[in-house]
Design a protein around this motif. Structure first.
Motif, PDB file in Angstrom:
ATOM      1  N   GLU A 153    -133.585   7.409 -76.874  1.00  0.00           N
ATOM      2  CA  GLU A 153    -132.876   7.512 -75.591  1.00  0.00           C
ATOM      3  C   GLU A 153    -131.422   7.964 -75.766  1.00  0.00           C
ATOM      4  OE1 GLU A 153    -132.973   3.114 -76.781  1.00  0.00           O
ATOM      5  OE2 GLU A 153    -134.493   4.648 -76.556  1.00  0.00           O
ATOM      6  N   ASN A 154    -130.925   7.988 -76.997  1.00  0.00           N
ATOM      7  CA  ASN A 154    -129.564   8.451 -77.279  1.00  0.00           C
ATOM      8  C   ASN A 154    -129.490   9.967 -77.458  1.00  0.00           C
ATOM      9  OD1 ASN A 154    -129.392   5.573 -79.298  1.00  0.00           O
ATOM     10  ND2 ASN A 154    -128.312   5.775 -77.368  1.00  0.00           N
ATOM     11  N   VAL A 155    -130.639  10.644 -77.424  1.00  0.00           N
ATOM     12  CA  VAL A 155    -130.678  12.097 -77.621  1.00  0.00           C
ATOM     13  C   VAL A 155    -131.298  12.731 -76.379  1.00  0.00           C
ATOM     14  CG1 VAL A 155    -131.533  13.977 -79.066  1.00  0.00           C
ATOM     15  CG2 VAL A 155    -130.956  11.770 -80.111  1.00  0.00           C
ATOM     16  N   VAL A 156    -130.538  13.625 -75.730  1.00  0.00           N
ATOM     17  CA  VAL A 156    -131.018  14.314 -74.535  1.00  0.00           C
ATOM     18  C   VAL A 156    -130.932  15.818 -74.791  1.00  0.00           C
ATOM     19  CG1 VAL A 156    -130.660  14.709 -72.069  1.00  0.00           C
ATOM     20  CG2 VAL A 156    -130.224  12.438 -73.047  1.00  0.00           C
ATOM     21  N   VAL A 157    -132.087  16.492 -74.649  1.00  0.00           N
ATOM     22  CA  VAL A 157    -132.147  17.939 -74.854  1.00  0.00           C
ATOM     23  C   VAL A 157    -132.561  18.585 -73.540  1.00  0.00           C
ATOM     24  CG1 VAL A 157    -133.268  19.810 -76.106  1.00  0.00           C
ATOM     25  CG2 VAL A 157    -132.773  17.650 -77.273  1.00  0.00           C
TER      26      VAL A 157
ATOM     27  N   LYS B  54    -127.117  16.550 -75.854  1.00  0.00           N
ATOM     28  CA  LYS B  54    -126.202  15.411 -75.717  1.00  0.00           C
ATOM     29  C   LYS B  54    -126.723  14.330 -76.646  1.00  0.00           C
ATOM     30  CE  LYS B  54    -124.651  15.810 -70.949  1.00  0.00           C
ATOM     31  NZ  LYS B  54    -124.519  15.109 -69.662  1.00  0.00           N
ATOM     32  N   ILE B  55    -125.847  13.868 -77.527  1.00  0.00           N
ATOM     33  CA  ILE B  55    -126.248  12.826 -78.460  1.00  0.00           C
ATOM     34  C   ILE B  55    -125.181  11.740 -78.486  1.00  0.00           C
ATOM     35  CG2 ILE B  55    -125.272  14.056 -80.446  1.00  0.00           C
ATOM     36  CD1 ILE B  55    -127.606  12.826 -82.099  1.00  0.00           C
ATOM     37  N   LYS B  56    -125.652  10.503 -78.411  1.00  0.00           N
ATOM     38  CA  LYS B  56    -124.759   9.345 -78.483  1.00  0.00           C
ATOM     39  C   LYS B  56    -124.967   8.694 -79.844  1.00  0.00           C
ATOM     40  CE  LYS B  56    -123.293   5.183 -76.158  1.00  0.00           C
ATOM     41  NZ  LYS B  56    -123.495   4.264 -75.038  1.00  0.00           N
ATOM     42  N   LEU B  57    -123.931   8.759 -80.673  1.00  0.00           N
ATOM     43  CA  LEU B  57    -123.989   8.188 -82.015  1.00  0.00           C
ATOM     44  C   LEU B  57    -123.503   6.743 -82.003  1.00  0.00           C
ATOM     45  CD1 LEU B  57    -122.464  11.180 -84.006  1.00  0.00           C
ATOM     46  CD2 LEU B  57    -124.862  10.538 -83.850  1.00  0.00           C
ATOM     47  N   PRO B  58    -123.967   5.955 -82.945  1.00  0.00           N
ATOM     48  CA  PRO B  58    -123.462   4.582 -83.038  1.00  0.00           C
ATOM     49  C   PRO B  58    -121.983   4.585 -83.425  1.00  0.00           C
ATOM     50  CG  PRO B  58    -125.069   5.031 -84.773  1.00  0.00           C
ATOM     51  CD  PRO B  58    -124.988   6.251 -83.933  1.00  0.00           C
TER      52      PRO B  58
ATOM     53  N   PHE C 102    -128.532  25.189 -80.449  1.00  0.00           N
ATOM     54  CA  PHE C 102    -127.989  24.600 -79.222  1.00  0.00           C
ATOM     55  C   PHE C 102    -126.652  25.250 -78.905  1.00  0.00           C
ATOM     56  CE2 PHE C 102    -130.692  21.201 -80.941  1.00  0.00           C
ATOM     57  CZ  PHE C 102    -131.513  20.989 -79.852  1.00  0.00           C
ATOM     58  N   LYS C 103    -126.527  25.762 -77.672  1.00  0.00           N
ATOM     59  CA  LYS C 103    -125.284  26.414 -77.258  1.00  0.00           C
ATOM     60  C   LYS C 103    -124.223  25.377 -76.899  1.00  0.00           C
ATOM     61  CE  LYS C 103    -126.821  30.828 -76.739  1.00  0.00           C
ATOM     62  NZ  LYS C 103    -127.127  31.256 -78.066  1.00  0.00           N
ATOM     63  N   ASP C 104    -124.635  24.371 -76.135  1.00  0.00           N
ATOM     64  CA  ASP C 104    -123.713  23.305 -75.724  1.00  0.00           C
ATOM     65  C   ASP C 104    -124.093  22.013 -76.469  1.00  0.00           C
ATOM     66  OD1 ASP C 104    -122.350  24.868 -73.786  1.00  0.00           O
ATOM     67  OD2 ASP C 104    -124.042  24.568 -72.404  1.00  0.00           O
ATOM     68  N   VAL C 105    -123.127  21.466 -77.175  1.00  0.00           N
ATOM     69  CA  VAL C 105    -123.360  20.221 -77.926  1.00  0.00           C
ATOM     70  C   VAL C 105    -122.301  19.223 -77.487  1.00  0.00           C
ATOM     71  CG1 VAL C 105    -123.423  19.134 -80.188  1.00  0.00           C
ATOM     72  CG2 VAL C 105    -124.301  21.464 -79.908  1.00  0.00           C
ATOM     73  N   GLU C 106    -122.760  18.072 -76.998  1.00  0.00           N
ATOM     74  CA  GLU C 106    -121.851  17.001 -76.587  1.00  0.00           C
ATOM     75  C   GLU C 106    -122.162  15.770 -77.432  1.00  0.00           C
ATOM     76  OE1 GLU C 106    -121.290  14.067 -72.815  1.00  0.00           O
ATOM     77  OE2 GLU C 106    -121.628  16.192 -72.350  1.00  0.00           O
ATOM     78  N   ILE C 107    -121.166  15.332 -78.185  1.00  0.00           N
ATOM     79  CA  ILE C 107    -121.337  14.166 -79.061  1.00  0.00           C
ATOM     80  C   ILE C 107    -120.436  13.059 -78.537  1.00  0.00           C
ATOM     81  CG2 ILE C 107    -121.048  13.278 -81.396  1.00  0.00           C
ATOM     82  CD1 ILE C 107    -121.515  16.143 -82.407  1.00  0.00           C
ATOM     83  N   SER C 108    -121.032  11.884 -78.320  1.00  0.00           N
ATOM     84  CA  SER C 108    -120.263  10.712 -77.897  1.00  0.00           C
ATOM     85  C   SER C 108    -120.650   9.517 -78.776  1.00  0.00           C
ATOM     86  CB  SER C 108    -120.527  10.414 -76.410  1.00  0.00           C
ATOM     87  OG  SER C 108    -121.886  10.092 -76.210  1.00  0.00           O
ATOM     88  N   PHE C 109    -119.923   8.430 -78.590  1.00  0.00           N
ATOM     89  CA  PHE C 109    -120.156   7.236 -79.417  1.00  0.00           C
ATOM     90  C   PHE C 109    -120.369   6.014 -78.548  1.00  0.00           C
ATOM     91  CE2 PHE C 109    -117.876  10.230 -81.965  1.00  0.00           C
ATOM     92  CZ  PHE C 109    -118.488  10.155 -83.198  1.00  0.00           C
TER      93      PHE C 109
END
Length: 186
Positions: free
Chosen positions: A94-98, A104-108, A179-186
């Motif tokens: 659920e932390n990875v959305v394509v 969009k990826i939410k890292l620990p 992936f053209k758009d990459v969003e990384i959050s924590f």
């Protein structure tokens, strides 16, 4: 009375001299024998991505405060390292959305993987008034230095630097996957 005092003083001096001779000669014919019987207890998969290594040097004085004797102290030159990482095993589906070519990826949250003293580069500079306690004094000093290293790494911003390095490393990686758009959050 004086003769008795001279006798006891001579006896004490003799015992002291014999003790010193015994200590000096006692190690002459000594050999060291070491044997090992090790077993691998556990092998585990690691998913920690190490992103920052911080090297720290410190000069520390460690003291034992005593009431009746002079305070025992040790001065050490400490060299150590702290490593910041992200545990990728904690990433859940659920932390990875394509969506099409966007990710969009939410890292620990970043964490301190380890802090350790490099005993090869560290040294005991001086000990004073240790009176047969030097092993405990120096051992406790190293433990205190490791705790201080942990605290120093956190206060120096290693976790923020770990976040920045994660984005700087993973964003081009994911873009290289298409992936053209990459969003990384924590």
């Amino acid at each position: 009375m004086k003769t008795l005092l001279k006798f006891y003083a001579g006896l004490a001096a003799g015992v002291l001299v014999c003790g010193l001779i015994f200590l000096m000669l006692g190690n002459k014919g000594m050999r060291m024998l070491t044997s090992h019987q090790s077993t691998v207890e556990k092998v585990e998969a690691l998913g920690k991505l190490e992103l920052v290594r911080m090297n720290v040097r410190d000069v520390m004085e460690h003291k034992y405060m005593r009431q009746w004797l002079p305070n025992a102290s040790a001065v050490l030159i400490i060299s150590g390292e702290a490593v910041g990482c992200i545990d990728l095993q904690k990433v859940q589906p659920e932390n990875v959305v394509v969506k099409k070519n966007a990710l969009k990826i939410k890292l620990p949250a970043p964490e301190l993987c380890y802090c350790k003293i490099d005993h090869q580069k560290s040294k005991v500079y001086e000990t004073k008034y240790d009176y047969f306690m030097s092993i405990n004094l120096v051992d406790n000093a190293y433990k205190e230095a490791e705790n201080y290293l942990w605290k120093t790494a956190i206060e120096s911003g290693i976790l923020d630097q770990t976040k920045e390095n994660a984005v700087a490393l993973l964003q081009p990686f994911f873009k290289g996957l298409g992936f053209k758009d990459v969003e990384i959050s924590f």
